[in-house]
Design a protein around this motif. Structure first.
Motif, PDB file in Angstrom:
ATOM      1  N   VAL A 321      50.390   9.507 -10.816  1.00 14.54           N
ATOM      2  CA  VAL A 321      50.076   9.153 -12.094  1.00 14.54           C
ATOM      3  C   VAL A 321      49.628   7.875 -12.444  1.00 14.54           C
ATOM      4  O   VAL A 321      48.789   7.638 -13.306  1.00 14.54           O
ATOM      5  N   ALA A 322      50.025   6.854 -11.782  1.00 16.05           N
ATOM      6  CA  ALA A 322      49.515   5.453 -11.914  1.00 16.05           C
ATOM      7  C   ALA A 322      48.369   5.320 -11.971  1.00 16.05           C
ATOM      8  O   ALA A 322      47.408   4.625 -12.382  1.00 16.05           O
ATOM      9  N   ASP A 323      47.697   5.749 -10.744  1.00 15.02           N
ATOM     10  CA  ASP A 323      46.191   5.819 -10.435  1.00 15.02           C
ATOM     11  C   ASP A 323      45.583   6.440 -11.361  1.00 15.02           C
ATOM     12  O   ASP A 323      44.429   6.336 -11.755  1.00 15.02           O
ATOM     13  N   GLU A 324      46.061   7.923 -11.997  1.00 16.67           N
ATOM     14  CA  GLU A 324      45.355   8.469 -13.188  1.00 16.67           C
ATOM     15  C   GLU A 324      45.102   7.725 -14.239  1.00 16.67           C
ATOM     16  O   GLU A 324      44.317   7.757 -15.095  1.00 16.67           O
ATOM     17  N   LEU A 325      46.407   6.755 -14.650  1.00 19.51           N
ATOM     18  CA  LEU A 325      46.195   6.032 -15.756  1.00 19.51           C
ATOM     19  C   LEU A 325      45.275   4.822 -15.645  1.00 19.51           C
ATOM     20  O   LEU A 325      44.357   4.839 -16.474  1.00 19.51           O
ATOM     21  N   ILE A 326      45.229   4.187 -14.360  1.00 17.55           N
ATOM     22  CA  ILE A 326      44.105   3.384 -14.257  1.00 17.55           C
ATOM     23  C   ILE A 326      42.813   3.940 -14.401  1.00 17.55           C
ATOM     24  O   ILE A 326      41.733   3.418 -14.825  1.00 17.55           O
ATOM     25  N   ARG A 327      42.522   5.047 -13.837  1.00 19.13           N
ATOM     26  CA  ARG A 327      41.259   5.805 -14.003  1.00 19.13           C
ATOM     27  C   ARG A 327      40.729   6.055 -15.272  1.00 19.13           C
ATOM     28  O   ARG A 327      39.610   5.754 -15.473  1.00 19.13           O
ATOM     29  N   ALA A 328      41.712   6.601 -16.016  1.00 13.86           N
ATOM     30  CA  ALA A 328      41.661   6.686 -17.241  1.00 13.86           C
ATOM     31  C   ALA A 328      41.092   5.470 -18.090  1.00 13.86           C
ATOM     32  O   ALA A 328      40.101   5.657 -18.761  1.00 13.86           O
ATOM     33  N   VAL A 329      41.725   4.616 -17.936  1.00 19.94           N
ATOM     34  CA  VAL A 329      41.452   3.161 -18.659  1.00 19.94           C
ATOM     35  C   VAL A 329      40.080   2.785 -17.957  1.00 19.94           C
ATOM     36  O   VAL A 329      39.061   2.155 -18.976  1.00 19.94           O
ATOM     37  N   GLY A 330      39.902   2.662 -16.832  1.00 19.42           N
ATOM     38  CA  GLY A 330      38.794   2.431 -16.303  1.00 19.42           C
ATOM     39  C   GLY A 330      37.251   2.810 -16.982  1.00 19.42           C
ATOM     40  O   GLY A 330      36.313   2.475 -17.166  1.00 19.42           O
ATOM     41  N   ASP A 331      37.869   4.401 -16.950  1.00 22.20           N
ATOM     42  CA  ASP A 331      36.553   5.105 -17.544  1.00 22.20           C
ATOM     43  C   ASP A 331      36.127   4.836 -18.958  1.00 22.20           C
ATOM     44  O   ASP A 331      34.952   4.706 -19.421  1.00 22.20           O
ATOM     45  N   LEU A 332      37.367   4.705 -19.714  1.00 25.90           N
ATOM     46  CA  LEU A 332      36.947   4.127 -21.227  1.00 25.90           C
ATOM     47  C   LEU A 332      36.327   2.791 -21.048  1.00 25.90           C
ATOM     48  O   LEU A 332      35.376   2.638 -21.970  1.00 25.90           O
ATOM     49  N   LEU A 333      36.826   1.800 -20.268  1.00 27.93           N
ATOM     50  CA  LEU A 333      36.103   0.596 -20.593  1.00 27.93           C
ATOM     51  C   LEU A 333      34.720   0.537 -20.078  1.00 27.93           C
ATOM     52  O   LEU A 333      33.702  -0.013 -20.631  1.00 27.93           O
ATOM     53  N   ARG A 334      34.492   1.524 -18.773  1.00 25.96           N
ATOM     54  CA  ARG A 334      33.113   1.546 -18.517  1.00 25.96           C
ATOM     55  C   ARG A 334      32.097   2.321 -19.769  1.00 25.96           C
ATOM     56  O   ARG A 334      31.023   2.028 -19.759  1.00 25.96           O
ATOM     57  N   ARG A 335      32.655   3.214 -20.352  1.00 23.24           N
ATOM     58  CA  ARG A 335      31.843   3.814 -21.411  1.00 23.24           C
ATOM     59  C   ARG A 335      31.703   2.710 -22.637  1.00 23.24           C
ATOM     60  O   ARG A 335      30.535   2.895 -23.150  1.00 23.24           O
ATOM     61  N   LYS A 336      32.367   2.010 -22.821  1.00 22.12           N
ATOM     62  CA  LYS A 336      32.555   1.276 -23.940  1.00 22.12           C
ATOM     63  C   LYS A 336      31.712  -0.272 -23.584  1.00 22.12           C
ATOM     64  O   LYS A 336      31.312  -0.873 -24.551  1.00 22.12           O
ATOM     65  N   MET A 337      31.543  -0.430 -22.245  1.00 24.52           N
ATOM     66  CA  MET A 337      30.911  -1.728 -21.965  1.00 24.52           C
ATOM     67  C   MET A 337      29.098  -1.734 -22.352  1.00 24.52           C
ATOM     68  O   MET A 337      28.560  -0.890 -21.889  1.00 24.52           O
ATOM     69  N   ARG A 338      28.857  -2.837 -22.895  1.00 26.95           N
ATOM     70  CA  ARG A 338      27.266  -2.944 -23.240  1.00 26.95           C
ATOM     71  C   ARG A 338      26.487  -3.257 -21.825  1.00 26.95           C
ATOM     72  O   ARG A 338      27.087  -3.545 -20.807  1.00 26.95           O
ATOM     73  N   LEU A 339      25.348  -2.963 -22.000  1.00 32.86           N
ATOM     74  CA  LEU A 339      24.297  -3.249 -20.770  1.00 32.86           C
ATOM     75  C   LEU A 339      24.503  -4.549 -19.995  1.00 32.86           C
ATOM     76  O   LEU A 339      24.613  -4.678 -18.933  1.00 32.86           O
ATOM     77  N   ASP A 340      24.598  -5.631 -20.936  1.00 37.09           N
ATOM     78  CA  ASP A 340      24.692  -6.835 -20.406  1.00 37.09           C
ATOM     79  C   ASP A 340      26.326  -7.423 -19.986  1.00 37.09           C
ATOM     80  O   ASP A 340      26.290  -8.408 -19.720  1.00 37.09           O
ATOM     81  N   ASP A 341      27.340  -6.758 -20.411  1.00 34.38           N
ATOM     82  CA  ASP A 341      28.422  -6.829 -20.018  1.00 34.38           C
ATOM     83  C   ASP A 341      28.812  -6.793 -18.631  1.00 34.38           C
ATOM     84  O   ASP A 341      28.361  -5.882 -18.039  1.00 34.38           O
ATOM     85  N   ARG A 342      29.892  -7.501 -18.173  1.00 33.66           N
ATOM     86  CA  ARG A 342      30.524  -7.307 -16.938  1.00 33.66           C
ATOM     87  C   ARG A 342      32.099  -7.039 -16.940  1.00 33.66           C
ATOM     88  O   ARG A 342      32.766  -7.840 -17.885  1.00 33.66           O
ATOM     89  N   ILE A 343      32.557  -6.125 -16.185  1.00 32.20           N
ATOM     90  CA  ILE A 343      33.887  -5.660 -16.580  1.00 32.20           C
ATOM     91  C   ILE A 343      34.658  -5.311 -15.129  1.00 32.20           C
ATOM     92  O   ILE A 343      33.759  -4.894 -14.017  1.00 32.20           O
ATOM     93  N   GLY A 344      35.629  -5.823 -14.673  1.00 38.81           N
ATOM     94  CA  GLY A 344      36.176  -5.412 -13.439  1.00 38.81           C
ATOM     95  C   GLY A 344      37.746  -5.336 -13.618  1.00 38.81           C
ATOM     96  O   GLY A 344      38.446  -5.629 -14.466  1.00 38.81           O
ATOM     97  N   ARG A 345      38.363  -4.702 -12.455  1.00 36.83           N
ATOM     98  CA  ARG A 345      39.724  -4.736 -12.211  1.00 36.83           C
ATOM     99  C   ARG A 345      40.437  -6.111 -11.850  1.00 36.83           C
ATOM    100  O   ARG A 345      39.990  -6.186 -10.579  1.00 36.83           O
ATOM    101  N   PHE A 346      41.016  -6.967 -12.286  1.00 38.25           N
ATOM    102  CA  PHE A 346      41.531  -8.197 -11.933  1.00 38.25           C
ATOM    103  C   PHE A 346      42.763  -8.095 -11.088  1.00 38.25           C
ATOM    104  O   PHE A 346      42.477  -8.763  -9.924  1.00 38.25           O
ATOM    105  N   ASP A 347      43.908  -7.241 -11.343  1.00 35.03           N
ATOM    106  CA  ASP A 347      44.676  -6.943 -10.174  1.00 35.03           C
ATOM    107  C   ASP A 347      45.256  -5.484 -10.588  1.00 35.03           C
ATOM    108  O   ASP A 347      44.606  -4.864 -11.285  1.00 35.03           O
ATOM    109  N   GLY A 348      46.479  -5.384 -10.358  1.00 32.16           N
ATOM    110  CA  GLY A 348      47.022  -3.950 -10.366  1.00 32.16           C
ATOM    111  C   GLY A 348      47.066  -3.374 -11.749  1.00 32.16           C
ATOM    112  O   GLY A 348      46.809  -2.256 -11.916  1.00 32.16           O
ATOM    113  N   SER A 349      47.469  -4.419 -12.712  1.00 28.66           N
ATOM    114  CA  SER A 349      47.459  -3.962 -14.196  1.00 28.66           C
ATOM    115  C   SER A 349      46.653  -4.452 -15.038  1.00 28.66           C
ATOM    116  O   SER A 349      46.602  -4.102 -16.337  1.00 28.66           O
ATOM    117  N   ARG A 350      45.748  -5.398 -14.658  1.00 27.70           N
ATOM    118  CA  ARG A 350      44.742  -6.108 -15.585  1.00 27.70           C
ATOM    119  C   ARG A 350      43.466  -5.844 -15.354  1.00 27.70           C
ATOM    120  O   ARG A 350      43.018  -5.822 -14.148  1.00 27.70           O
TER     121      ARG A 350
END
Length: 448
Positions: A321-350
């Motif tokens: 369930v925790a992985d599913e939540l991280i995956r859902a948040v990651g998908d949203l951030l990737r969709r909202k990211m502009r072409l020149d933006d950079r985004i990553g997972r800093f650690d477990g919850s950030r």
């Protein structure tokens, strides 16, 4: 090093001697050339690219290759075709390592070694490029010109469904990339059959295609991954058939090597759950983006988004369930990211997000909207069966030009303060009046 060079050399030399005796002098030279090139590639694969930087080793490799080549012609000197050749012509062939019917020098071992070394240098320079394939297409054009005097080269990648080929060349921003159906023309025929095609002058017009002199596939095992089409070929395709085959295989090795490097880089740089950059990869690409922004005097903002409540899921053994939540948040951030933006997972919850070309007002508006979308994902007790909340800390460059580590540290401080103060969003940027309506007052509970 000497043992590494000699172990494969001697059996290859013997095999060329036997083969040349059976084939005759003319074909023996061709066999010797291919075997010599195979030995050079084998030595590099075993000893590494350092052999080209050691003069003594380089001389040893070249002398050994010439010996293999010469063995092919010498052992086949009984062939009737070689009776009328003078010693001067034979010496010239040894020096040039093959001459086509038109008198053009085909390729020498020095050129093969140079092409391999150039690829090693090119790969070192471009291995971390976001999309190295357009530059690789230009590199392939240079290789084919050096080895075969080939021009008007086009390179195509076979798409996943196997029905279309798309050019590797960077398209015009306003045009769609060139695509060719695998059911059309010579290029499509080569892609589906996996066999090379060469235009022969004596062939009927119906068997030739305007604008294409040579076309060969790029294969990975039994699967085709691309096609290279040559418009004009500067050597005789009949007399240089062995050369064309060798060069096509060499280009295929370069292609597959770049593909493997790209896959390895993706595995090392991509977080397997969120699909975003890992922290180390993010810091690398974000540093490049920050440097470019400072060079262009562009403002930059960094946001840290924290998903609280993941520890509750992990402590309860609900890792899926925790992985599913991280995956859902990651998908949203990737969709909202502009072409020149950079985004990553800093650690477990950030998650960490670098936004380019945004002033304080725009940065706050974008970040608040994204946080509100993440909040909708997290605020679903029927789905997560846990109390999940979102915090965000935002900082910007302002009139300064701080380094990336300073910006990230400031954003982390703001995220921590947001958790302590019990607020959803906190920033050290000037207040944005237009964003007041987006503030959720229900998040104003003070966390003890």
């Amino acid at each position: 090093m000497t043992l590494t060079l000699l172990l494969p050399w001697f059996p290859i030399l013997l095999a060329v001697g036997v083969g040349g005796r059976l084939l005759g002098r003319t074909r023996g030279f061709a066999l010797g050339f291919l075997s010599a090139m195979f030995w050079v590639v084998l030595v590099q694969a075993s000893a590494g690219t350092g052999i080209w930087r050691d003069p003594w080793t380089l001389v040893t490799v070249l002398v050994g290759a010439v010996a293999i080549f010469a063995m092919g012609g010498w052992s086949g000197q009984h062939d009737a075709e070689s009776v009328g050749r003078s010693e001067g012509v034979a010496a010239a062939e040894v020096q040039q390592l093959g001459v086509s019917a038109g008198g053009h020098a085909v390729v020498g071992l020095e050129q093969i070694a140079s092409v391999i070394e150039r690829f090693d240098d090119w790969l070192t320079e471009h291995r971390y490029d976001r999309d190295p394939w357009p530059d690789f297409a230009e590199f392939i054009r240079g290789v084919l010109y050096r080895c075969c005097n080939a021009t008007h080269v086009k390179t195509f990648r076979l798409l996943n469904d196997g029905t279309e080929l798309q050019t590797l060349r960077q398209p015009d921003p306003f045009d769609e990339p060139e695509r060719i159906s695998t059911g059309e023309g010579v290029i499509g025929q080569v892609a589906t059959s996996g066999r090379s095609w060469v235009a022969v002058a004596s062939a009927p017009a119906a068997q030739r295609e305007p604008g294409i002199s040579w076309c060969f596939p790029i294969s990975r095992g039994a699967r085709r991954v691309g096609v290279v089409a040559v418009g004009k070929l500067g050597v005789d395709p009949v007399a240089s058939a062995s050369l064309l085959k060798a060069v096509s295989h060499l280009v295929g090795q370069f292609w597959n090597t770049l593909s493997e490097v790209g896959q390895s880089r993706s595995a090392a740089q991509e977080d397997p759950i969120s699909g975003l950059y890992t922290r180390q990869a993010f810091l690398h690409v974000a540093q490049q983006s920050l440097r470019e922004s400072y060079h262009l005097d562009e403002p930059v903002a960094v946001a840290v988004v924290t998903v609280q409540g993941l520890r509750e899921l992990n402590d309860a053994g609900r890792w899926e369930v925790a992985d599913e939540l991280i995956r859902a948040v990651g998908d949203l951030l990737r969709r909202k990211m502009r072409l020149d933006d950079r985004i990553g997972r800093f650690d477990g919850s950030r998650f960490i997000w670098l936004l380019r070309r945004v002033d304080s007002s725009l940065a706050q508006m974008i970040a608040r909207q994204v946080v509100s979308r993440i909040k909708l994902i997290c605020a679903d007790p029927d789905r997560w069966h846990a109390s999940i909340s979102v915090r965000c800390g935002l900082t910007g460059t302002g009139t300064e030009k701080p380094d990336l580590r300073t910006l990230v540290s400031r954003a982390l401080v703001q995220s921590h303060r947001a958790r302590v103060d019990g607020v959803e969003f906190l920033t050290d940027l000037p207040p944005d009046p237009s964003a007041e309506a987006l503030v959720d007052t229900s998040a104003a509970e003070v966390v003890p």
